[in-house]
Write a protein that holds these residues in place. Structure first.
Motif, PDB file in Angstrom:
ATOM      1  N   PHE A  65      -5.108  12.190  -7.519  1.00 60.15           N
ATOM      2  CA  PHE A  65      -5.366  13.421  -6.917  1.00 60.15           C
ATOM      3  C   PHE A  65      -4.131  13.698  -6.205  1.00 60.15           C
ATOM      4  O   PHE A  65      -3.530  14.978  -6.392  1.00 60.15           O
ATOM      5  CB  PHE A  65      -6.365  13.480  -6.304  1.00 60.15           C
ATOM      6  CG  PHE A  65      -6.600  14.938  -5.893  1.00 60.15           C
ATOM      7  CD1 PHE A  65      -6.686  16.310  -6.700  1.00 60.15           C
ATOM      8  CD2 PHE A  65      -6.647  15.613  -4.068  1.00 60.15           C
ATOM      9  CE1 PHE A  65      -6.487  17.430  -6.296  1.00 60.15           C
ATOM     10  CE2 PHE A  65      -6.575  16.570  -4.111  1.00 60.15           C
ATOM     11  CZ  PHE A  65      -7.103  17.844  -4.766  1.00 60.15           C
ATOM     12  N   PHE A  66      -3.724  12.900  -5.338  1.00 57.63           N
ATOM     13  CA  PHE A  66      -1.802  13.102  -4.607  1.00 57.63           C
ATOM     14  C   PHE A  66      -1.240  13.493  -5.963  1.00 57.63           C
ATOM     15  O   PHE A  66      -0.326  13.902  -5.457  1.00 57.63           O
ATOM     16  CB  PHE A  66      -1.998  12.323  -3.774  1.00 57.63           C
ATOM     17  CG  PHE A  66      -0.384  11.940  -3.709  1.00 57.63           C
ATOM     18  CD1 PHE A  66      -0.173  12.754  -2.525  1.00 57.63           C
ATOM     19  CD2 PHE A  66      -0.175  11.462  -3.487  1.00 57.63           C
ATOM     20  CE1 PHE A  66       1.206  13.238  -1.544  1.00 57.63           C
ATOM     21  CE2 PHE A  66       1.281  11.056  -3.227  1.00 57.63           C
ATOM     22  CZ  PHE A  66       1.773  12.020  -2.135  1.00 57.63           C
ATOM     23  N   SER A  67      -1.122  12.803  -6.833  1.00 58.70           N
ATOM     24  CA  SER A  67       0.399  12.724  -8.250  1.00 58.70           C
ATOM     25  C   SER A  67      -0.019  14.393  -8.474  1.00 58.70           C
ATOM     26  O   SER A  67       1.221  15.053  -8.774  1.00 58.70           O
ATOM     27  CB  SER A  67      -0.361  11.781  -8.682  1.00 58.70           C
ATOM     28  OG  SER A  67       0.921  11.741  -9.976  1.00 58.70           O
ATOM     29  N   TRP A  83       1.648   4.328  -3.091  1.00 59.91           N
ATOM     30  CA  TRP A  83       1.204   5.779  -2.805  1.00 59.91           C
ATOM     31  C   TRP A  83       3.011   6.792  -3.359  1.00 59.91           C
ATOM     32  O   TRP A  83       2.850   8.008  -4.062  1.00 59.91           O
ATOM     33  CB  TRP A  83       1.291   6.252  -1.064  1.00 59.91           C
ATOM     34  CG  TRP A  83      -0.107   5.965  -1.118  1.00 59.91           C
ATOM     35  CD1 TRP A  83      -0.458   5.332  -0.828  1.00 59.91           C
ATOM     36  CD2 TRP A  83      -0.893   7.375  -1.097  1.00 59.91           C
ATOM     37  NE1 TRP A  83      -1.950   5.553  -0.545  1.00 59.91           N
ATOM     38  CE2 TRP A  83      -2.664   6.455  -1.067  1.00 59.91           C
ATOM     39  CE3 TRP A  83      -1.157   8.397  -1.638  1.00 59.91           C
ATOM     40  CZ2 TRP A  83      -3.627   7.113  -1.231  1.00 59.91           C
ATOM     41  CZ3 TRP A  83      -2.360   9.293  -1.974  1.00 59.91           C
ATOM     42  CH2 TRP A  83      -3.650   8.684  -1.215  1.00 59.91           C
ATOM     43  N   THR A 135      -6.882  15.921 -12.305  1.00 65.13           N
ATOM     44  CA  THR A 135      -7.912  14.224 -12.647  1.00 65.13           C
ATOM     45  C   THR A 135      -8.651  13.869 -13.182  1.00 65.13           C
ATOM     46  O   THR A 135      -9.054  12.903 -13.513  1.00 65.13           O
ATOM     47  CB  THR A 135      -7.815  14.700  -9.663  1.00 65.13           C
ATOM     48  OG1 THR A 135      -6.668  14.421  -9.345  1.00 65.13           O
ATOM     49  CG2 THR A 135      -8.955  13.185 -10.209  1.00 65.13           C
ATOM     50  N   TRP A 188       0.854  -1.734   0.056  1.00 66.94           N
ATOM     51  CA  TRP A 188      -0.407  -0.208  -0.068  1.00 66.94           C
ATOM     52  C   TRP A 188       1.105   1.848   0.226  1.00 66.94           C
ATOM     53  O   TRP A 188       0.497   2.108  -0.680  1.00 66.94           O
ATOM     54  CB  TRP A 188      -0.807  -0.060   0.735  1.00 66.94           C
ATOM     55  CG  TRP A 188      -1.997   1.105   1.029  1.00 66.94           C
ATOM     56  CD1 TRP A 188      -3.082   1.582   0.898  1.00 66.94           C
ATOM     57  CD2 TRP A 188      -1.800   2.333   2.220  1.00 66.94           C
ATOM     58  NE1 TRP A 188      -3.658   2.540   1.336  1.00 66.94           N
ATOM     59  CE2 TRP A 188      -3.091   3.175   2.642  1.00 66.94           C
ATOM     60  CE3 TRP A 188      -0.934   2.677   3.451  1.00 66.94           C
ATOM     61  CZ2 TRP A 188      -3.149   4.199   2.751  1.00 66.94           C
ATOM     62  CZ3 TRP A 188      -0.304   3.812   3.316  1.00 66.94           C
ATOM     63  CH2 TRP A 188      -2.036   4.691   3.606  1.00 66.94           C
ATOM     64  N   TRP A 241     -12.047   2.747 -13.480  1.00 68.49           N
ATOM     65  CA  TRP A 241     -12.164   3.665 -11.907  1.00 68.49           C
ATOM     66  C   TRP A 241     -12.304   4.073 -10.659  1.00 68.49           C
ATOM     67  O   TRP A 241     -12.780   2.541 -10.412  1.00 68.49           O
ATOM     68  CB  TRP A 241     -12.383   4.751 -12.000  1.00 68.49           C
ATOM     69  CG  TRP A 241     -12.245   6.408 -11.268  1.00 68.49           C
ATOM     70  CD1 TRP A 241     -12.634   6.852 -10.593  1.00 68.49           C
ATOM     71  CD2 TRP A 241     -11.145   6.977 -12.467  1.00 68.49           C
ATOM     72  NE1 TRP A 241     -11.892   7.957 -10.139  1.00 68.49           N
ATOM     73  CE2 TRP A 241     -11.073   7.520 -11.010  1.00 68.49           C
ATOM     74  CE3 TRP A 241      -9.758   6.644 -13.227  1.00 68.49           C
ATOM     75  CZ2 TRP A 241      -9.872   9.088 -11.362  1.00 68.49           C
ATOM     76  CZ3 TRP A 241      -8.676   7.870 -13.356  1.00 68.49           C
ATOM     77  CH2 TRP A 241      -8.760   9.093 -12.008  1.00 68.49           C
ATOM     78  N   THR A 297      -8.821   7.850  -7.091  1.00 70.74           N
ATOM     79  CA  THR A 297      -8.755   8.642  -7.530  1.00 70.74           C
ATOM     80  C   THR A 297      -8.132   9.345  -6.805  1.00 70.74           C
ATOM     81  O   THR A 297      -7.786  10.240  -6.733  1.00 70.74           O
ATOM     82  CB  THR A 297     -10.234   8.717  -6.875  1.00 70.74           C
ATOM     83  OG1 THR A 297     -11.258   7.670  -7.717  1.00 70.74           O
ATOM     84  CG2 THR A 297     -10.272  10.504  -6.708  1.00 70.74           C
ATOM     85  N   TRP A 298      -7.905   8.821  -4.782  1.00 79.56           N
ATOM     86  CA  TRP A 298      -7.363   9.746  -4.427  1.00 79.56           C
ATOM     87  C   TRP A 298      -5.250   9.668  -4.367  1.00 79.56           C
ATOM     88  O   TRP A 298      -5.432  10.716  -4.558  1.00 79.56           O
ATOM     89  CB  TRP A 298      -7.205   8.919  -2.683  1.00 79.56           C
ATOM     90  CG  TRP A 298      -8.758   9.836  -2.006  1.00 79.56           C
ATOM     91  CD1 TRP A 298      -9.375   8.598  -1.810  1.00 79.56           C
ATOM     92  CD2 TRP A 298      -9.006  10.552  -1.528  1.00 79.56           C
ATOM     93  NE1 TRP A 298     -10.806   9.787  -1.390  1.00 79.56           N
ATOM     94  CE2 TRP A 298     -10.525  11.043  -0.621  1.00 79.56           C
ATOM     95  CE3 TRP A 298      -7.832  11.874  -1.494  1.00 79.56           C
ATOM     96  CZ2 TRP A 298     -10.670  11.700   0.061  1.00 79.56           C
ATOM     97  CZ3 TRP A 298      -8.392  12.719  -0.496  1.00 79.56           C
ATOM     98  CH2 TRP A 298      -9.483  12.873  -0.306  1.00 79.56           C
ATOM     99  N   ARG A 299      -5.155   8.763  -4.825  1.00 76.78           N
ATOM    100  CA  ARG A 299      -3.190   8.292  -5.619  1.00 76.78           C
ATOM    101  C   ARG A 299      -3.343   9.393  -6.837  1.00 76.78           C
ATOM    102  O   ARG A 299      -2.414   9.905  -6.758  1.00 76.78           O
ATOM    103  CB  ARG A 299      -3.366   7.227  -5.882  1.00 76.78           C
ATOM    104  CG  ARG A 299      -3.071   5.635  -4.947  1.00 76.78           C
ATOM    105  CD  ARG A 299      -2.474   4.963  -4.853  1.00 76.78           C
ATOM    106  NE  ARG A 299      -3.179   3.953  -5.717  1.00 76.78           N
ATOM    107  CZ  ARG A 299      -4.360   2.714  -5.739  1.00 76.78           C
ATOM    108  NH1 ARG A 299      -4.330   2.734  -4.600  1.00 76.78           N
ATOM    109  NH2 ARG A 299      -4.789   2.336  -6.807  1.00 76.78           N
ATOM    110  N   GLN A 321     -12.498   4.016  -6.508  1.00 76.15           N
ATOM    111  CA  GLN A 321     -11.934   5.385  -4.951  1.00 76.15           C
ATOM    112  C   GLN A 321     -10.147   5.978  -4.428  1.00 76.15           C
ATOM    113  O   GLN A 321     -10.508   6.607  -4.598  1.00 76.15           O
ATOM    114  CB  GLN A 321     -12.842   5.308  -3.541  1.00 76.15           C
ATOM    115  CG  GLN A 321     -13.235   6.134  -3.112  1.00 76.15           C
ATOM    116  CD  GLN A 321     -13.928   6.061  -1.983  1.00 76.15           C
ATOM    117  OE1 GLN A 321     -14.692   4.683  -1.599  1.00 76.15           O
ATOM    118  NE2 GLN A 321     -14.412   7.606  -0.736  1.00 76.15           N
ATOM    119  N   ASP A 322     -10.378   4.322  -4.648  1.00 79.15           N
ATOM    120  CA  ASP A 322      -8.295   4.314  -3.732  1.00 79.15           C
ATOM    121  C   ASP A 322      -8.007   4.824  -4.845  1.00 79.15           C
ATOM    122  O   ASP A 322      -6.866   5.924  -5.166  1.00 79.15           O
ATOM    123  CB  ASP A 322      -8.407   3.001  -3.913  1.00 79.15           C
ATOM    124  CG  ASP A 322      -8.899   2.469  -2.633  1.00 79.15           C
ATOM    125  OD1 ASP A 322      -9.153   3.645  -1.474  1.00 79.15           O
ATOM    126  OD2 ASP A 322      -8.931   1.276  -2.129  1.00 79.15           O
TER     127      ASP A 322
END
Length: 861
Positions: free
Chosen positions: A373-375, A171, A353, A167, A364, A369-371, A366-367
Motif C-alpha cells: 500500500f505504501f508503494s 521500505w 493494492t 527492515w 500474503w 499489505t502495508w509495504r 500483514q507486513d
C-alpha cells in the motif's frame, strides 16, 4: 454418492452419474429431470458409448474393464503408482424404439452417431490446450536452504542493527518502486498524448479537405499506412527482442506470484519491449490500453530494484547490492510493483493494492499489505505530481493516474427502481464477457496451431492495425451522424466529414483519439452527441477488434477496450431509459442535464459489467472504479453488477486471464485442494523412481545425471555400499547448486581434502539466470574426482510418509510454497517426490453449474 452407482474412484472415471444409479445417456426420450454430479478422479479413462434405444425396458449398462499397457499410461516419464485400467461403456443392443430398422429416421440416427463418433475421435487426437500442463515451467524456490554455508553467514547478522537495516531497506526499495513506476507512467502518458494528437490532427485535416474535394481515399490510405508502420515496428520489437512482453503480462505475473518461474519475464529486454511496445500499439491504432502493461512494467522495476542488479545484453550487468537475491523476497517486491503499476495507471492506490491481493499474489501477510500500500500511494502521488507538472501546474495535483473517469456534473445517485435495470445489464455484461473469452480462446488456439511463425505474427499485427483504420474510416464515412454538441474534452479532435453548419461527425470523437479518450467521450459527452446507430456500430466493431487484438504479438492491455465496449452499450441503455422516462417540468432542473446524468451513469454501469464479465474480479475493480470516479455513493450498484457479471460469466467459462494461463499450460495451484480426493495418498501422486546422490559422489555421475535428467532437486542419501542406490535420506540439493559447484570446481581427488573457497554470495551471483549444463567444461581427469555434498545440501527438507493424504499434501505444499516434497517410507528412505506439476494436474472447475475434477496431461510443449 447416495443412490449412485458404486464405482471405484481409483479407476479415474469421468462421467455423469444420475442419483438413481443409471448412467446418463444422450437420449431425448427422458421424461424426468434428475440432478447430476460430474465426477472425475485421478487416472484418465477411455469411455466409449453406443447409444441404443429399447422397446420394452430401460437402458442397461455394461462395464468392461480392460487393462492398459504401460506405454499408454506413462505420463511425462513418470511411473504411476498403480495400473490405469481402460473402462468401456456401452449399452445393451437388444432392440430399437423403431419397428422398422430401415426407416429414414433410423438411417439419420445412425449417420448422426457416426458423425458424433468422429467428432469425439478428433477431439481425442487433436491437441487440447486447456487440458494439459507444459513440462518446461518450473517452480520458484521459496524454501530456505539451511546448509552449512547459510548457517555460517547468518552468524554475521545476529544483531539488532542488521535487523533494523534490513527492515528499512525493504521500505526503501518499495519507495523506489513507486517513484520509478510513476516516472515511467508519466513518460508514457506524455509521449502517447503528444504523438497521438499530432497523428489525429493530420488525419482530421485531410478528412475535412478531401470531403469537399472528393479525395477521401487519401486520409484512408494515410491512416492505414501510419497504423501499419507503427504497429509492425512494435510487433517486431516484441517478437524478436522479448516475446514475453506480448499482451498485458498479467497472466504471467499472476503465475509468477503463484510460484512458477517464467524465463524472460523480468529481464531488461522485456522492460524495453513492454514500454516502447505499448506506446507503438496505441499509436498504431490498436484496440488496446496501456494500463495492463503498467502492472507488468512495475513488476519488472520491482524485480530489478529488489535484486540490486540490472542484466543487459551479452551477459553484461550493473550490480548494486545482493541482500534480497532470493525468490521469496523478489516475490514480495513484485507484488508491490504490480500494485504500483495499477495505482499509477488509474490513480487508485487502494484498488491497486487489492488488485495485487485478489488477482495476482498467492502469498500474503500483514507486513506485506502495508509495504504494498505504501508503494501504491507513492506511485499515485508521484504520478499526480509529474502529470500535473507536464500540464503546467505541478501544485494542483488533479491528475493522479493515466486514465480517470473524471467527476460527473452531478453526484452519482441511484433509485431502488433502477436496481433491476442494473441487474439486467450485469447479465448482459456476463454473457458478452463470456463470449469475448470464448472467441479469444478459439483465436488463441488457432494462432498457436497455424500462426506461430515470427513473420506471420508481425504480418497479423499489421493487418489488424490496417483493418482497424479501414473500419473506423468506413463507419465515419458511412454513418452520417452529425452533431453540434461540443465534446466533453475541449482538446478532442473532431472531423466534419460530410457534416455542415459547424457540425462534426459524432464517431470522430470515438475514433480520432486514444482508447482512454474514447472512454471519456462515452462517459461524459452530452446526451445528443452519439446516436443509437453510431453506438450499435461502435459496439459491434470494437468488440470484434478487441477480441482480435488481445493475443497479438504486441504489448497491449484489455482494461480500456473492455471499459469502452461496456460504456458504449451502457450508453445505449441509458438513452433508452431516458426516452422511456416522462419529463417532469416541476423538477426545477433542466431535463437535458438529467438525461446527461442518466446516460453517463448507465455508461459507467455498462463499463463495469463488461469488464467484470471479461476479467471476473470484483473487489479490486469496484474500488478502482470508485476511486476513478471520486464518488463513493455509487459503490453499491457497481459492486452488485460486478458480482452478477462474474457469476454469469463463470457459469459459461473461466475469466480471460485464467484462460490464458490454462492455454499456456502453466501449473498454477489454487488456494484449496480439489474435492473428492480424500482417498488418494502421497504415493499415488508422487513422481518415481528418484534420481539420488550420495553424500560423496563422483563428478562424472553428477555431470551425467544433470545432462540426462530434468529433475531440479535431488535427494541425498547416506553412503551404503551394501545397497547401491538406496539409503536413508540425508538432505536435498538443487540442480542450480550442483551447477555452481561444478563451475567453481569444488571437488578433488578421492582421499584429499575438498576446497572450501565458496560462499553464499557465489550462489547469489548467478541469480536469477542460472547456469546450464552446456556451460560446464570438465576434463576427463576432473570427472574422476569426488565432490563432497555435505556442506551444500539442505539437511532438513520437508518430507511426508507414503500414506499422507492428498489434501494434507496439498495444504502443506501450497501453504509453505514448496518446490519439492520428498515421500519416504517407514525407514526414512526416499520413495518419490511430489512437485508442483504432480498437484496442479488435478484441476477442479465449474461449467454450466456442474463441478468437475479432471486430470491434466503433462506434455513437453
Amino acid at each position: 454418492m447416495p443412490g449412485g452407482s458404486s464405482i471405484d474412484k481409483d479407476l479415474g472415471l469421468k462421467m455423469t452419474v444420475h442419483l438413481d444409479g443409471m448412467a446418463s445417456a444422450s437420449t431425448a426420450d427422458t421424461n424426468t429431470t434428475e440432478s447430476t454430479d460430474t465426477v472425475s478422479v485421478p487416472h484418465p479413462v477411455n469411455v466409449t458409448g453406443k447409444d441404443t434405444r429399447h422397446r420394452n425396458h430401460g437402458n442397461r449398462v455394461k462395464f468392461h474393464v480392460t487393462p492398459v499397457s504401460e506405454e499408454e499410461h506413462e505420463l511425462n516419464n513418470r511411473v504411476p503408482s498403480r495400473p490405469t485400467p481402460e473402462l468401456k461403456f456401452e449399452l445393451d443392443d437388444e432392440g430399437d424404439t423403431l419397428s422398422n430398422h430401415n426407416s429414414i429416421t433410423a438411417l439419420l440416427s445412425s449417420k448422426f452417431r457416426d458423425i458424433q463418433k468422429r467428432l469425439k475421435q478428433y477431439g481425442i487426437e487433436s491437441p487440447r490446450f486447456r487440458k494439459r500442463l507444459v513440462s518446461k515451467w518450473e517452480s520458484l524456490n521459496y524454501d530456505v536452504c539451511e546448509n552449512v554455508l547459510y548457517i555460517k553467514e547468518q552468524e554475521k547478522y545476529k544483531s539488532k542493527k542488521w535487523v533494523t537495516l534490513r527492515w528499512l531497506s525493504k521500505w526503501l526499495v518499495m519507495f523506489s518502486i513507486g517513484i520509478m513506476t510513476a516516472l515511467l507512467a508519466a513518460t508514457i502518458h506524455f509521449v502517447v498524448e503528444k504523438l497521438a494528437h499530432l497523428k489525429f490532427d493530420l488525419i482530421k485535416h485531410y478528412f475535412d479537405d478531401c470531403a469537399k474535394n472528393n479525395c477521401l481515399y487519401q486520409p484512408a490510405l494515410m491512416w492505414m499506412g501510419i497504423n501499419l508502420v507503427i504497429t509492425v515496428a512494435g510487433a517486431a520489437l516484441v517478437t524478436f527482442l522479448q516475446p514475453m512482453a506480448a499482451g498485458s503480462g498479467i497472466p504471467y505475473i499472476k503465475s509468477y506470484l503463484n510460484g512458477v518461474k517464467i524465463p524472460g519475464l523480468l529481464t531488461f529486454r522485456a522492460f524495453v519491449a513492454k514500454t516502447l511496445g505499448v506506446v507503438m500499439s496505441i499509436l498504431g491504432g490498436l484496440a488496446c490500453g496501456k494500463e495492463g502493461p503498467m502492472a507488468h512494467s512495475g513488476s519488472i522495476i520491482a524485480a530489478g530494484l529488489g535484486r540490486g542488479r540490472i542484466n543487459f545484453c551479452n551477459g553484461k550487468s550493473i550490480s548494486f547490492y545482493s541482500a534480497f537475491r532470493n525468490d521469496h523476497e523478489i516475490r514480495d517486491f513484485m507484488a508491490g510493483g504490480a500494485a504500483s503499476g495499477v495505482s499509477s495507471a488509474f490513480g487508485a492506490p487502494i484498488g491497486g493494492t487489492l488488485f495485487s491481493l485478489e488477482e495476482a499474489a498467492s502469498f500474503w501477510n500483514q507486513d506485506l499489505t502495508w509495504r504494498v500500500f505504501f508503494s501504491s500511494m507513492v506511485a499515485c502521488f508521484a504520478t499526480n505530481f509529474l502529470i500535473s507538472a507536464i500540464n503546467g501546474d505541478p501544485t494542483k495535483l488533479t491528475d493522479p493516474g493515466l486514465v480517470r473517469f473524471n467527476a460527473f456534473k452531478f453526484d452519482l445517485k441511484f433509485d431502488l427502481i433502477e436496481i433491476p435495470v442494473f441487474i439486467f445489464m450485469a447479465v448482459i455484461g456476463g454473457l458478452s464477457g463470456a463470449l469475448f473469452v470464448v472467441m479469444n480462446y478459439k483465436l488463441t488456439v488457432f494462432r498457436k496451431r497455424y500462426l506461430n511463425k515470427n513473420w506471420i505474427k508481425i504480418i497479423e499485427a499489421g493487418l489488424v492495425a490496417m483493418v482497424s483504420a479501414a473500419v473506423a474510416f468506413g463507419l465515419m464515412v458511412g454513418i452520417n451522424d452529425c452533431t453540434d454538441k461540443a465534446p466533453f474534452d475541449s482538446h478532442a479532435v473532431t472531423a466534419a466529414v460530410y457534416c455542415t453548419d459547424k457540425k462534426h461527425n459524432s464517431l470522430s470523437t470515438l475514433f480520432l483519439t486514444t482508447p482512454e479518450g474514447c472512454l471519456k467521450a462515452l462517459l461524459h459527452d452530452p446526451f445528443e452527441s452519439h446516436g443509437p446507430v453510431s453506438l450499435v456500430a461502435f459496439v459491434l466493431i470494437f468488440f470484434l477488434l478487441g477480441v482480435w487484438t488481445y493475443g497479438l504479438s504486441v504489448s497491449s492491455g484489455v482494461f480500456i477496450p473492455s471499459l469502452a465496449i461496456g460504456a458504449a452499450w451502457g450508453r445505449l441503455v441509458g438513452i433508452g431509459v431516458a426516452h422511456l422516462m416522462p419529463e417532469n417540468p416541476n423538477l426545477g432542473v433542466n431535463s437535458s442535464l438529467i438525461k446527461q446524468l442518466d446516460v453517463g451513469k448507465f455508461a459507467l454501469i455498462g463499463a463495469a459489467c463488461q469488464l467484470g464479465g471479461i476479467l471476473r474480479t470484483t473487489i479490486s475493480l469496484t474500488v478502482i472504479i470508485v476511486e476513478c470516479t471520486d464518488d463513493i455513493s455509487f459503490g453499491l450498484p457497481i459492486m452488485i453488477v460486478l458480482m452478477i457479471s462474474k457469476w454469469v460469466g463463470d457459469f459459461i467459462t473461466t475469466g480471460l486471464y485464467d484462460m490464458n494461463v490454462e492455454v499456456m499450460g502453466i501449473p498454477t495451484l489454487p488456494f484449496e485442494c480439489p474435492p473428492l480426493c480424500d482417498d488418494l495418498r502421497a504415493s499415488d501422486v508422487m513422481s518415481h523412481p528418484l534420481a539420488t546422490f550420495k553424500t560423496k559422489e563422483k563428478v562424472e555421475n553428477i555431470y551425467r545425471m544433470l545432462k540426462e535428467e530434468t529433475f531440479c532437486g535431488f535427494p541425498v542419501i547416506e553412503d551404503d555400499p551394501m545397497a547401491p542406490g538406496k539409503g536413508k535420506l540425508k538432505g536435498l540439493i538443487l540442480r542450480n547448486q550442483l551447477l555452481v559447484l561444478l563451475k567453481k570446481k569444488i571437488f578433488c581427488p578421492e582421499g584429499q581434502v575438498p576446497p572450501r573457497n565458496i560462499t553464499i554470495k557465489d550462489f547469489r551471483d548467478f541469480y536469477p539466470v542460472y547456469l546450464k549444463v552446456s556451460e560446464i567444461d570438465l576434463s576427463d581427469e576432473e570427472k574422476s574426482y569426488v565432490m563432497d555434498l555435505k556442506p551444500y545440501y539442505n539437511p532438513s527438507p520437508y518430507t511426508v510418509e507414503q500414506k499422507f493424504s492428498l489434501p494434507r499434501v496439498f495444504n502443506l505444499f501450497r501453504g509453505l510454497g514448496l518446490r519439492h516434497l520428498i515421500v519416504t517410507d517407514e525407514k526414512n528412505m526416499p520413495m518419490g517426490m511430489v512437485t508442483r506439476k504432480d498437484l496442479a494436474k488435478f484441476r477442479v472447475g465449474s461449467k454450466r453449474g456442474l463441478v468437475k475434477i479432471e486430470q491434466l496431461k503433462i506434455e513437453d510443449k
